[in-house]
Design a protein around this motif. Structure first.
Motif, PDB file in Angstrom:
ATOM      1  N   ARG A 133      36.835   1.620   8.366  1.00  0.00           N
ATOM      2  CA  ARG A 133      36.740   2.515   9.574  1.00  0.00           C
ATOM      3  C   ARG A 133      36.820   4.156   8.837  1.00  0.00           C
ATOM      4  N   ASP A 134      37.218   4.055   7.453  1.00  0.00           N
ATOM      5  CA  ASP A 134      37.176   5.359   6.667  1.00  0.00           C
ATOM      6  C   ASP A 134      38.416   6.153   7.250  1.00  0.00           C
ATOM      7  N   ILE A 135      39.631   5.289   7.323  1.00  0.00           N
ATOM      8  CA  ILE A 135      40.884   6.160   7.806  1.00  0.00           C
ATOM      9  C   ILE A 135      41.325   6.668   6.491  1.00  0.00           C
ATOM     10  N   VAL A 136      41.623   7.989   6.473  1.00  0.00           N
ATOM     11  CA  VAL A 136      42.315   8.524   5.367  1.00  0.00           C
ATOM     12  C   VAL A 136      43.379   9.475   5.769  1.00  0.00           C
ATOM     13  N   VAL A 137      44.171   9.851   4.729  1.00  0.00           N
ATOM     14  CA  VAL A 137      45.337  10.752   5.008  1.00  0.00           C
ATOM     15  C   VAL A 137      44.709  12.079   4.497  1.00  0.00           C
ATOM     16  N   HIS A 138      44.952  13.140   5.193  1.00  0.00           N
ATOM     17  CA  HIS A 138      44.364  14.291   4.808  1.00  0.00           C
ATOM     18  C   HIS A 138      44.919  15.702   5.572  1.00  0.00           C
ATOM     19  N   GLY A 139      44.840  16.762   4.690  1.00  0.00           N
ATOM     20  CA  GLY A 139      45.379  17.938   5.420  1.00  0.00           C
ATOM     21  C   GLY A 139      44.597  18.369   6.544  1.00  0.00           C
ATOM     22  N   ALA A 140      45.103  19.152   7.495  1.00  0.00           N
ATOM     23  CA  ALA A 140      44.392  19.765   8.607  1.00  0.00           C
ATOM     24  C   ALA A 140      44.893  20.939   9.198  1.00  0.00           C
ATOM     25  N   PRO A 141      44.169  21.895   9.220  1.00  0.00           N
ATOM     26  CA  PRO A 141      44.687  23.166   9.809  1.00  0.00           C
ATOM     27  C   PRO A 141      45.567  22.959  11.005  1.00  0.00           C
ATOM     28  N   TYR A 142      45.197  21.998  11.948  1.00  0.00           N
ATOM     29  CA  TYR A 142      45.587  21.841  13.226  1.00  0.00           C
ATOM     30  C   TYR A 142      47.564  21.346  13.305  1.00  0.00           C
ATOM     31  N   VAL A 143      47.848  21.099  12.114  1.00  0.00           N
ATOM     32  CA  VAL A 143      49.090  20.579  11.756  1.00  0.00           C
ATOM     33  C   VAL A 143      50.070  21.514  11.248  1.00  0.00           C
ATOM     34  N   SER A 144      50.442  22.484  12.018  1.00  0.00           N
ATOM     35  CA  SER A 144      51.206  23.719  11.522  1.00  0.00           C
ATOM     36  C   SER A 144      51.788  24.491  12.845  1.00  0.00           C
ATOM     37  N   MET A 145      53.026  25.080  12.594  1.00  0.00           N
ATOM     38  CA  MET A 145      53.688  25.696  13.465  1.00  0.00           C
ATOM     39  C   MET A 145      52.491  27.009  13.887  1.00  0.00           C
ATOM     40  N   ASP A 146      51.814  27.682  13.074  1.00  0.00           N
ATOM     41  CA  ASP A 146      50.868  28.539  13.186  1.00  0.00           C
ATOM     42  C   ASP A 146      49.867  28.441  14.096  1.00  0.00           C
ATOM     43  N   TYR A 147      49.553  27.043  13.971  1.00  0.00           N
ATOM     44  CA  TYR A 147      48.326  26.634  14.907  1.00  0.00           C
ATOM     45  C   TYR A 147      48.924  26.569  16.470  1.00  0.00           C
ATOM     46  N   MET A 148      49.993  26.178  16.579  1.00  0.00           N
ATOM     47  CA  MET A 148      50.587  26.139  17.971  1.00  0.00           C
ATOM     48  C   MET A 148      51.004  27.511  18.521  1.00  0.00           C
ATOM     49  N   LYS A 149      51.353  28.289  17.632  1.00  0.00           N
ATOM     50  CA  LYS A 149      51.441  29.739  18.074  1.00  0.00           C
ATOM     51  C   LYS A 149      50.142  30.215  18.476  1.00  0.00           C
ATOM     52  N   TYR A 150      48.994  30.117  17.523  1.00  0.00           N
ATOM     53  CA  TYR A 150      47.895  30.812  17.998  1.00  0.00           C
ATOM     54  C   TYR A 150      47.200  30.164  19.322  1.00  0.00           C
ATOM     55  N   ASN A 151      47.255  28.806  19.449  1.00  0.00           N
ATOM     56  CA  ASN A 151      46.856  28.304  20.693  1.00  0.00           C
ATOM     57  C   ASN A 151      47.819  28.064  21.776  1.00  0.00           C
ATOM     58  N   LYS A 152      48.822  28.624  21.747  1.00  0.00           N
ATOM     59  CA  LYS A 152      50.089  28.830  22.749  1.00  0.00           C
ATOM     60  C   LYS A 152      50.270  27.293  23.477  1.00  0.00           C
ATOM     61  N   SER A 153      50.322  26.490  22.147  1.00  0.00           N
ATOM     62  CA  SER A 153      50.443  25.089  22.590  1.00  0.00           C
ATOM     63  C   SER A 153      51.740  24.492  22.279  1.00  0.00           C
TER      64      SER A 153
END
Length: 88
Positions: free
Chosen positions: A25-45
């Motif tokens: 299924r091509d499951i991989v460990v990877h880096g992602a921009p949506y795993v950060s506090m900055d993402y949460m602040k920017y998206n008000k999430s």
């Protein structure tokens, strides 16, 4: 299709009928921009966004963490959704 990160690590499942198809299924460990506090602040999430089955790491930490676990480490993963409080 997995996240188009520069560095990723394909996973192998060890338990038949539970996770033995992760490589197929091509499951991989990877880096992602949506795993950060900055993402949460920017998206008000109040929660981090999620990957579609792949364990995602903060981009700043992914290269080093993948290097550490790449030589046949055993990972225990549980599908609990973690809620984080919004940082003011």
């Amino acid at each position: 299709m997995y996240w188009k990160s520069r560095i990723s690590l394909k996973l192998d499942g060890l338990e038949r009928r539970i996770n033995h198809k992760v490589r197929m299924r091509d499951i991989v460990v990877h880096g992602a921009p949506y795993v950060s506090m900055d993402y949460m602040k920017y998206n008000k999430s109040k929660i981090l966004d999620r990957s579609h089955g792949c364990p995602a790491l903060p981009q700043k930490l992914s290269k080093n963490n993948i290097k550490i676990i790449k030589n046949k480490s055993c990972l225990f993963m549980h599908p609990i959704i973690c809620m984080l409080r919004k940082v003011n």
